[in-house]
Design an enzyme around this catalytic site. Structure first.
Site, PDB file in Angstrom:
ATOM      1  N   GLU A  44       0.829  -1.208   0.000  1.00  0.00           N
ATOM      2  CA  GLU A  44       0.000   0.000   0.000  1.00  0.00           C
ATOM      3  C   GLU A  44       0.864   1.260   0.000  1.00  0.00           C
ATOM      4  O   GLU A  44       1.919   1.312   0.627  1.00  0.00           O
ATOM      5  CB  GLU A  44      -0.929   0.015   1.208  1.00  0.00           C
ATOM      6  CG  GLU A  44      -1.870  -1.177   1.291  1.00  0.00           C
ATOM      7  CD  GLU A  44      -2.911  -1.195   0.181  1.00  0.00           C
ATOM      8  OE1 GLU A  44      -2.960  -0.239  -0.606  1.00  0.00           O
ATOM      9  OE2 GLU A  44      -3.675  -2.177   0.103  1.00  0.00           O
ATOM     10  N   HIS A 280      -1.965  17.608 -10.650  1.00  0.00           N
ATOM     11  CA  HIS A 280      -1.331  16.345 -10.263  1.00  0.00           C
ATOM     12  C   HIS A 280      -1.508  15.368 -11.411  1.00  0.00           C
ATOM     13  O   HIS A 280      -2.619  14.918 -11.687  1.00  0.00           O
ATOM     14  CB  HIS A 280      -1.958  15.785  -8.982  1.00  0.00           C
ATOM     15  CG  HIS A 280      -1.454  14.407  -8.666  1.00  0.00           C
ATOM     16  ND1 HIS A 280      -2.290  13.358  -8.318  1.00  0.00           N
ATOM     17  CD2 HIS A 280      -0.180  13.882  -8.682  1.00  0.00           C
ATOM     18  CE1 HIS A 280      -1.561  12.273  -8.119  1.00  0.00           C
ATOM     19  NE2 HIS A 280      -0.299  12.550  -8.339  1.00  0.00           N
TER      20      HIS A 280
END
Length: 417
Positions: A44, A280
């Protein structure tokens, strides 16, 4: 693919900058405290782990409200997929204001836990899904101690000690490992701990991403999120960069917030942001796993140019994991050519994680933000901008794939006080 146990232990031990010591106000003796340590799947990323923190912090909040004196032990950061330098054993205080976290629930760094409680963990509670899956297609809140499905790939009994990764601290071990099949939320884990493990002095919950938020976006979610202020070092460097690159500051941008998040409440529209556009642009593994939902480099440049023209902005702050070839290609496609592309390069002394949160801080202060579909990096910027008081239309935006002139924009999870 199974990760060999010994390979898991051979992790780099690189130091991180801006370490600090957590402090919390607790009136009970050391003997009366209980410690809740947690970890997540090694694969993760940084920003999903930030979300899991909120879930576990609300587990501790509920336990304490019900009379169980748990302290939340913060898992060190390190060896993450997106961190190309592979930093390890990084403290939370490098990235976040630990004293601010303490205003929600008492927390402490893992190294401080070792100093206070030793290298032993009494029990690792490994969370897993039910082997048989959901029954009759319905999601039922439940938990049971079951045979381990995969924990044996990450923990191994050596003599009378259970050895594991334990954040690359080789001297740390556990007395026992049990597997808990669980379907549910933070409150479900609270019930499981109360029922079977509330006497455990040093309890570690692994694979904490298995549990969900009790109510995503409610007041408890936002109280935990608001407590996650960035560290002083991150803010100072981000503010310095904003000022030098864009002549941006909190007073002119109307992004001033009080030191204590408990006393901060800003309405949508209070913030106007600096005179720049932030984008982004997620690349790397997203090019493979989300190809249908993200644009090409040329497609991204076209959308950026159109937004900059509409907003009359000629300064672009780009936050991206793209390589230099793709960044240069993007710059060549921007039109008009007077759009200035700026990035925060940081330096070799800064960790990849530190650079990434400075990026988020700078994006949070832009006049307008455009993110990447399904990116948790973009989600965290949405939340930062909500906290600062930006209008939703300046925040919840995404780059569309080339084949869609208009695409579905992000859900507006607005702040709740």
């Amino acid at each position: 693919m199974k990760t060999p146990f010994l390979v898991c232990l051979l992790l780099l031990d690189l130091s991180c900058a801006y370490n600090g010591v957590a402090q919390f106000d607790d009136q009970t003796s050391v003997q009366e405290k209980k410690y809740l340590i947690y970890d997540v799947n090694p694969g993760e990323g940084f920003n999903l782990r930030r979300d899991v923190y909120m879930r576990v912090a609300n587990v501790v909040r509920q336990l304490r409200e019900q009379g169980y004196n748990y302290i939340l032990v913060l898992p060190p950061w390190g060896n993450l997929y997106h961190w190309r330098k592979r930093e390890n054993k990084c403290k939370w205080s490098e990235f976040f204001d630990v004293e601010s976290l303490n205003l929600f629930v008492p927390v402490m760094e893992f190294e401080d836990f070792i100093k206070e409680a030793g290298h032993q963990i009494d029990l690792v509670l490994y969370l897993q899904s039910y082997a048989e899956g959901w029954q009759d297609g319905e999601f039922e809140m439940k938990f049971d101690i079951r045979p381990c499905i995969e924990a044996q790939h990450y923990y191994e009994k050596v003599g009378d000690k259970w050895r594991g990764m334990f954040f690359s601290y080789s001297e740390v071990w556990s007395h026992d490992v049990k597997c808990l099949s669980i379907q549910g939320q933070s409150s479900t884990l609270v019930d499981a701990i109360k029922k079977g493990f509330n006497e455990t002095y040093r309890l570690m919950v692994d694979r904490s991403e298995t549990i969900l938020h009790d109510h995503f976006g409610d007041i408890h979610y936002w109280r935990a999120r608001r407590s996650m202020r960035y560290s002083k070092a991150v803010i100072e460097m981000g503010d310095k960069f904003r000022h030098e690159a864009f002549n941006s500051n909190d007073i002119d941008d109307r992004t001033v917030i009080k030191d204590n998040w408990q006393n901060t409440e800003k309405k949508h529209g209070d913030a106007i942001g600096g005179n720049y556009l932030c984008v982004h642009l997620r690349r790397r593994d997203f090019v493979r796993s989300h190809k249908k939902n993200i644009p090409s480099i040329e497609g991204a440049a076209k959308q950026i140019s159109e937004t900059a023209k509409r907003l009359k902005l000629n300064q672009l702050f780009l936050s991206t994991d793209a390589d230099t070839v793709e960044i240069d290609e993007l710059a060549s496609f921007l039109s008009p050519s007077n759009i200035t592309l700026t990035r925060f390069e940081g330096g070799p002394q800064l960790s990849d994680g530190f650079i990434s949160v400075v990026d988020q801080w700078v994006c949070a202060h832009a006049k307008h933000f455009i993110g990447t579909h399904q990116s948790t990096f973009s989600f965290r910027i949405h939340e930062d901008r909500e906290i600062l008081g930006f209008l939703s239309e300046t925040t919840f935006n995404r780059l569309c794939p080339d084949h869609e002139n208009e695409c579905e924009q992000p859900a507006k999870w607005t702040i709740v006080y």
